[in-house]
Design a protein around this motif. Structure first.
Motif, PDB file in Angstrom:
ATOM      1  N   LYS A 135       0.833  -1.209   0.000  1.00  0.00           N
ATOM      2  CA  LYS A 135       0.000   0.000   0.000  1.00  0.00           C
ATOM      3  C   LYS A 135       0.867   1.259   0.000  1.00  0.00           C
ATOM      4  N   HIS A 136       1.952   1.216   0.752  1.00  0.00           N
ATOM      5  CA  HIS A 136       2.878   2.349   0.844  1.00  0.00           C
ATOM      6  C   HIS A 136       3.472   2.678  -0.524  1.00  0.00           C
ATOM      7  N   TYR A 137       4.019   1.661  -1.201  1.00  0.00           N
ATOM      8  CA  TYR A 137       4.663   1.894  -2.496  1.00  0.00           C
ATOM      9  C   TYR A 137       3.643   2.188  -3.595  1.00  0.00           C
ATOM     10  N   LYS A 138       2.463   1.583  -3.499  1.00  0.00           N
ATOM     11  CA  LYS A 138       1.425   1.887  -4.487  1.00  0.00           C
ATOM     12  C   LYS A 138       0.948   3.329  -4.347  1.00  0.00           C
ATOM     13  N   GLY A 139       1.060   3.883  -3.149  1.00  0.00           N
ATOM     14  CA  GLY A 139       0.721   5.290  -2.956  1.00  0.00           C
ATOM     15  C   GLY A 139       1.628   6.194  -3.786  1.00  0.00           C
ATOM     16  N   PHE A 140       2.919   5.859  -3.835  1.00  0.00           N
ATOM     17  CA  PHE A 140       3.852   6.620  -4.672  1.00  0.00           C
ATOM     18  C   PHE A 140       3.501   6.450  -6.149  1.00  0.00           C
ATOM     19  N   ALA A 141       3.231   5.202  -6.546  1.00  0.00           N
ATOM     20  CA  ALA A 141       2.881   4.930  -7.945  1.00  0.00           C
ATOM     21  C   ALA A 141       1.630   5.701  -8.344  1.00  0.00           C
ATOM     22  N   SER A 142       0.653   5.747  -7.440  1.00  0.00           N
ATOM     23  CA  SER A 142      -0.585   6.479  -7.711  1.00  0.00           C
ATOM     24  C   SER A 142      -0.306   7.965  -7.925  1.00  0.00           C
ATOM     25  N   LYS A 143       0.611   8.520  -7.151  1.00  0.00           N
ATOM     26  CA  LYS A 143       0.970   9.928  -7.314  1.00  0.00           C
ATOM     27  C   LYS A 143       1.603  10.174  -8.669  1.00  0.00           C
ATOM     28  N   PHE A 144       2.466   9.253  -9.100  1.00  0.00           N
ATOM     29  CA  PHE A 144       3.084   9.392 -10.422  1.00  0.00           C
ATOM     30  C   PHE A 144       2.039   9.301 -11.533  1.00  0.00           C
ATOM     31  N   TYR A 145       1.090   8.376 -11.389  1.00  0.00           N
ATOM     32  CA  TYR A 145       0.010   8.262 -12.376  1.00  0.00           C
ATOM     33  C   TYR A 145      -0.823   9.539 -12.423  1.00  0.00           C
ATOM     34  N   SER A 146      -1.142  10.091 -11.259  1.00  0.00           N
ATOM     35  CA  SER A 146      -1.944  11.319 -11.205  1.00  0.00           C
ATOM     36  C   SER A 146      -1.224  12.465 -11.904  1.00  0.00           C
ATOM     37  N   CYS A 147       0.069  12.564 -11.659  1.00  0.00           N
ATOM     38  CA  CYS A 147       0.879  13.592 -12.304  1.00  0.00           C
ATOM     39  C   CYS A 147       0.886  13.400 -13.812  1.00  0.00           C
ATOM     40  N   LEU A 148       1.036  12.164 -14.247  1.00  0.00           N
ATOM     41  CA  LEU A 148       1.061  11.849 -15.677  1.00  0.00           C
ATOM     42  C   LEU A 148      -0.263  12.197 -16.340  1.00  0.00           C
ATOM     43  N   ASN A 149      -1.362  11.916 -15.658  1.00  0.00           N
ATOM     44  CA  ASN A 149      -2.679  12.216 -16.219  1.00  0.00           C
ATOM     45  C   ASN A 149      -2.909  13.718 -16.381  1.00  0.00           C
ATOM     46  N   VAL A 150      -2.268  14.514 -15.535  1.00  0.00           N
ATOM     47  CA  VAL A 150      -2.397  15.970 -15.642  1.00  0.00           C
ATOM     48  C   VAL A 150      -1.501  16.519 -16.751  1.00  0.00           C
ATOM     49  N   LEU A 151      -0.245  16.096 -16.752  1.00  0.00           N
ATOM     50  CA  LEU A 151       0.720  16.649 -17.705  1.00  0.00           C
ATOM     51  C   LEU A 151       0.578  16.070 -19.108  1.00  0.00           C
ATOM     52  N   GLU A 152       0.159  14.822 -19.194  1.00  0.00           N
ATOM     53  CA  GLU A 152      -0.011  14.159 -20.492  1.00  0.00           C
ATOM     54  C   GLU A 152      -1.356  13.432 -20.494  1.00  0.00           C
ATOM     55  N   PRO A 153      -2.467  14.149 -20.674  1.00  0.00           N
ATOM     56  CA  PRO A 153      -3.807  13.550 -20.538  1.00  0.00           C
ATOM     57  C   PRO A 153      -4.054  12.346 -21.443  1.00  0.00           C
TER      58      PRO A 153
END
Length: 228
Positions: A135-153
């Motif tokens: 859960k801890h590491y997936k939290g980081f992955a989720s943040k990267f995905y969220s960033c990617l969805n904003v910068l590269e929709p």
């Protein structure tokens, strides 16, 4: 991309990673620091206050998608996949132990029962620890995905399109044109002399699209046209 351009890109990604929505105010706040190392690799330090909680180092990349996907892939390869495999195996372990427990209870073998219960307790504690870490590491992955969805929709659209193109090339399916606009991929199949359109269709790519499944569906349809 030269180092100056890459550093500017890393600053842009870092800024988005550290942007906090109002609903995130009550969550644990991590700070992300990105830099280019002396060896020419990209480093991401994930900070908890002034301490580094985790560091990711990937090979140099020149666009937002490759950088953020590189961070995500690193997390899954180094931290998540093997823990999830262990947790999957632990479920099978508990099923076996339950059967053994029932067997020795029926035979009134208390020493065997105690040993099994102790083993199960240790496995349970280890499983809970690993669940927390996943859960801890997936939290980081989720943040990267969220960033990617904003910068590269439409990053996932491009990923799916590349997967389709690779599949089409591998299977030597000729006279196929593939293009994309926003969340849609358009596939056009021409006849053998590349003059007439024999098939044209679109695929809408959702947020959780499976690139391999979609690529297989597309080539199946294209192969059917060849047979027809």
């Amino acid at each position: 991309m030269n180092n100056k351009g890459l550093k500017e890109l890393l600053e842009k990604i870092e800024g988005q990673l550290n942007y906090k929505e109002e609903w995130e105010a009550d969550k644990v706040q991590y700070t992300y620091k990105l830099k280019l190392t002396e060896e020419g690799k990209i480093q991401c330090d994930i900070m908890d206050d002034d301490c580094i909680d985790y560091t990711i180092i990937i090979e140099k990349a020149s666009n937002t998608t490759d950088i953020l996907r590189g961070f995500i892939d690193y997390l899954y390869k180094e931290e998540i996949n093997h823990r999830q495999a262990y947790l999957k195996g632990s479920k099978e372990y508990f099923n076996r132990k339950h059967k053994s427990l029932a067997l020795w209870l029926d035979r009134d073998k208390k020493d065997k029962v105690i040993t099994i219960v102790e083993d199960m307790a240790e496995m349970y504690k280890e499983s809970k620890r690993l669940e927390f870490e996943v859960k801890h590491y997936k939290g980081f992955a989720s943040k990267f995905y969220s960033c990617l969805n904003v910068l590269e929709p439409y990053w996932r659209v491009n990923e799916v399109k590349d997967s389709i193109l690779a599949k089409v090339k591998k299977l030597s399916i000729n006279n196929v044109d593939i293009s994309s606009i926003e969340d849609r991929i358009t596939i056009v199949k021409l006849d053998d002399v590349a003059e007439n359109v024999v098939d044209k269709f679109q695929v809408v790519i959702g947020a959780y699209a499976n690139k391999n499944a979609i690529a297989n569906q597309v080539v199946c349809r294209l192969n059917m046209e060849d047979v027809a």
